[in-house]
Scaffold this active site. Sequence first.
Site, PDB file in Angstrom:
ATOM      1  N   ARG A 107     -12.671   2.566   3.897  1.00  0.00           N
ATOM      2  CA  ARG A 107     -11.274   2.396   4.296  1.00  0.00           C
ATOM      3  C   ARG A 107     -11.025   2.996   5.681  1.00  0.00           C
ATOM      4  NH1 ARG A 107      -6.705   5.133   4.421  1.00  0.00           N
ATOM      5  NH2 ARG A 107      -4.762   4.028   4.042  1.00  0.00           N
ATOM      6  N   TYR A 215     -20.743   0.527  -4.270  1.00  0.00           N
ATOM      7  CA  TYR A 215     -21.168  -0.460  -3.276  1.00  0.00           C
ATOM      8  C   TYR A 215     -21.432   0.205  -1.939  1.00  0.00           C
ATOM      9  CZ  TYR A 215     -16.062  -0.490  -2.636  1.00  0.00           C
ATOM     10  OH  TYR A 215     -14.751  -0.133  -2.477  1.00  0.00           O
TER      11      TYR A 215
HETATM   12  C1  LIG Z   1      -4.925   8.248   2.360  1.00  0.00           C
HETATM   13  C2  LIG Z   1      -5.138   6.992   1.564  1.00  0.00           C
HETATM   14  C3  LIG Z   1      -6.320   6.791   0.901  1.00  0.00           C
HETATM   15  C4  LIG Z   1      -6.516   5.611   0.178  1.00  0.00           C
HETATM   16  N1  LIG Z   1      -7.697   5.454  -0.441  1.00  0.00           N
HETATM   17  C5  LIG Z   1      -7.920   4.325  -1.111  1.00  0.00           C
HETATM   18  C6  LIG Z   1      -9.162   4.126  -1.703  1.00  0.00           C
HETATM   19  O1  LIG Z   1     -10.032   4.978  -1.617  1.00  0.00           O
HETATM   20  N2  LIG Z   1      -9.378   2.966  -2.393  1.00  0.00           N
HETATM   21  C7  LIG Z   1      -8.428   2.013  -2.503  1.00  0.00           C
HETATM   22  O2  LIG Z   1      -8.654   0.980  -3.138  1.00  0.00           O
HETATM   23  N3  LIG Z   1      -7.238   2.186  -1.937  1.00  0.00           N
HETATM   24  C8  LIG Z   1      -6.973   3.313  -1.249  1.00  0.00           C
HETATM   25  N4  LIG Z   1      -5.797   3.465  -0.669  1.00  0.00           N
HETATM   26  C9  LIG Z   1      -4.838   2.361  -0.833  1.00  0.00           C
HETATM   27  C10 LIG Z   1      -5.178   1.152  -0.008  1.00  0.00           C
HETATM   28  O3  LIG Z   1      -5.523   1.577   1.273  1.00  0.00           O
HETATM   29  C11 LIG Z   1      -3.943   0.251  -0.100  1.00  0.00           C
HETATM   30  O4  LIG Z   1      -3.875  -0.415  -1.368  1.00  0.00           O
HETATM   31  C12 LIG Z   1      -3.909  -0.858   0.859  1.00  0.00           C
HETATM   32  O5  LIG Z   1      -4.731  -0.642   1.927  1.00  0.00           O
HETATM   33  C13 LIG Z   1      -2.468  -1.121   1.213  1.00  0.00           C
HETATM   34  O6  LIG Z   1      -2.125  -0.237   2.199  1.00  0.00           O
HETATM   35  P1  LIG Z   1      -0.666   0.005   2.697  1.00  0.00           P
HETATM   36  O7  LIG Z   1      -0.766   0.033   4.174  1.00  0.00           O
HETATM   37  O8  LIG Z   1       0.285  -0.882   2.040  1.00  0.00           O
HETATM   38  O9  LIG Z   1      -0.323   1.447   2.160  1.00  0.00           O
HETATM   39  P2  LIG Z   1      -0.964   2.845   2.509  1.00  0.00           P
HETATM   40  O10 LIG Z   1      -2.426   2.700   2.765  1.00  0.00           O
HETATM   41  O11 LIG Z   1      -0.536   3.785   1.456  1.00  0.00           O
HETATM   42  O12 LIG Z   1      -0.288   3.266   3.901  1.00  0.00           O
HETATM   43  C14 LIG Z   1       1.060   3.682   3.991  1.00  0.00           C
HETATM   44  C15 LIG Z   1       1.263   4.468   5.266  1.00  0.00           C
HETATM   45  O13 LIG Z   1       2.643   4.773   5.410  1.00  0.00           O
HETATM   46  C16 LIG Z   1       2.791   6.119   5.794  1.00  0.00           C
HETATM   47  N5  LIG Z   1       4.141   6.556   5.378  1.00  0.00           N
HETATM   48  C17 LIG Z   1       4.567   6.903   4.137  1.00  0.00           C
HETATM   49  N6  LIG Z   1       5.882   7.163   4.148  1.00  0.00           N
HETATM   50  C18 LIG Z   1       6.321   6.967   5.416  1.00  0.00           C
HETATM   51  C19 LIG Z   1       7.580   7.056   6.059  1.00  0.00           C
HETATM   52  N7  LIG Z   1       8.693   7.394   5.396  1.00  0.00           N
HETATM   53  N8  LIG Z   1       7.642   6.776   7.385  1.00  0.00           N
HETATM   54  C20 LIG Z   1       6.539   6.417   8.079  1.00  0.00           C
HETATM   55  N9  LIG Z   1       5.318   6.331   7.516  1.00  0.00           N
HETATM   56  C21 LIG Z   1       5.201   6.587   6.206  1.00  0.00           C
HETATM   57  C22 LIG Z   1       1.636   6.819   5.095  1.00  0.00           C
HETATM   58  O14 LIG Z   1       1.348   8.057   5.720  1.00  0.00           O
HETATM   59  C23 LIG Z   1       0.521   5.800   5.267  1.00  0.00           C
HETATM   60  O15 LIG Z   1      -0.135   5.954   6.494  1.00  0.00           O
HETATM   61  C24 LIG Z   1      -5.530   4.618   0.090  1.00  0.00           C
HETATM   62  C25 LIG Z   1      -4.334   4.840   0.772  1.00  0.00           C
HETATM   63  C26 LIG Z   1      -4.143   6.021   1.497  1.00  0.00           C
HETATM   64  C27 LIG Z   1      -2.856   6.269   2.245  1.00  0.00           C
END
Ligand SMILES: Cc1cc2nc3c(=O)[nH]c(=O)nc-3n(C[C@H](O)[C@H](O)[C@H](O)COP(=O)(O)OP(=O)(O)OC[C@H]3O[C@@H](n4cnc5c(N)ncnc54)[C@H](O)[C@@H]3O)c2cc1C
Length: 393
Positions: A107, A215
């Site tokens: 990731r 993997y």
């Molecule tokens: C640290 C972390 C580790 C992960 N590890 C895994 C994993 O190992 N395996 C897996 O399958 N999935 C993991 N995930 C989830 C996976 O990455 C997500 O399902 C997918 O990538 C969707 O990502 P997203 O951008 O919707 O959400 P997220 O990846 O959760 O990103 C959301 C972002 O918004 C930011 N944020 C939150 N609140 C606010 C706010 N109020 N204002 C501004 N920014 C804000 C957070 O800091 C984060 O950077 C992880 C997510 C995170 C954050």
Amino acid sequence: MAAPRTIAVAGAGVAGLTAALALAATGFRVIVLEKADRLEEVGAGLQLSPNATRILIDLGLRAALAARAVAPDAISVRAADHGGEIVRIPLGRAAERDGAPYWVIHRADLQMALHEAAERAPSIELRLGTPCTDFAADNGGVRVTAGGETIAAAALIGADGVRSAVRGRLFPDVRPQDTGSIAWRGTALIERIDGAVVPRETRLWLGGGLHMVAYPISAGRAVNIVAFTPGTWRDDGWSAPGEATELTGILDTHGWGRDPRRFVAAADGWTRWALATIDSRRIAARGPVALIGDAAHAMLPFTAQGAGMAIEDAMVLARCLAETPDDAAGACARYTAARAARVARVQRTAERNGRIYHLKGPAALARNLVMRGLGGTRLLNRQDWIYRWRVGD
Ligand SMILES: Cc1cc2nc3c(=O)[nH]c(=O)nc-3n(C[C@H](O)[C@H](O)[C@H](O)COP(=O)(O)OP(=O)(O)OC[C@H]3O[C@@H](n4cnc5c(N)ncnc54)[C@H](O)[C@@H]3O)c2cc1C
């Protein structure tokens, strides 16, 4: 010439950064607001199927990702007790769809490639340490409060994850739902795993109420291991430490054998997180504000499509906004309608996969027979409705 319209994006995860790149490619100015002070290189591996890699490649990321990703040859589905192979699902060329590969990647590597591309784009401004705390509709657009400032934007995209503040403001009743599942994550250097390991193979062990996947990541130098166990432990973070002895105790209780355990024994430590979901059916369009990624539809990772759906969302929303830049509310409504059925189907499929993976006793034996009877190619082709998807479908 009119100044480019500004879109505010809350969150610089996979969803937010992909949206920023897709919006910049269609001529928008983008301000990405990220609550964290730096984009941490945490998390585990991600499986990226062709529906997602096609979009990332279209955004110009093929070279950056290909250098870090692995295209596994197959998924070996195994019985967790004796380690025997139930079925082998071909990947590699067999899983490519119209030239888009099936990759597995850390990731952090995906996040870094997206971040580097965003930094190179002059129309994207990334503000770290700047949480989005509030917003209000204003004159057809939206005024966003973040880091003590107010930003006037044509639209706000809530890409702020499963505990989204943007969703909390729009839909206070839609809260993360506890799934009763815990994901344990470790990585192991290939050379530390006792006995032979096929370097370009994904393994999936099924074992009476639990499953585990391993993997290759980091260009094949290491293996990402994720075990899914039932449990009541709860924590909001992604990186709570997990005790190896607790995990091995669970594997003992469930009679897991040597093949999966040599991977577990080689792990450099464990983190765990409690899996929560968002009911995407309760998310509707609300003016010039839209939710993407986990904020809109956090799902069980049992179809490995959390990041894939986030990437699809980002591209569809960018296209909708580009079609009607003067009507962001209309664009957000079309985006929400376009995504509803697909995302709900993927969520249902993930739940069903969980039930199938966790069968016990005679039901598990029957499942193994059915999988063997179907064979790997048919099992792979059952994913076609996910993999062949294109923007506009
Ligand atoms: C640290 C972390 C580790 C992960 N590890 C895994 C994993 O190992 N395996 C897996 O399958 N999935 C993991 N995930 C989830 C996976 O990455 C997500 O399902 C997918 O990538 C969707 O990502 P997203 O951008 O919707 O959400 P997220 O990846 O959760 O990103 C959301 C972002 O918004 C930011 N944020 C939150 N609140 C606010 C706010 N109020 N204002 C501004 N920014 C804000 C957070 O800091 C984060 O950077 C992880 C997510 C995170 C954050």
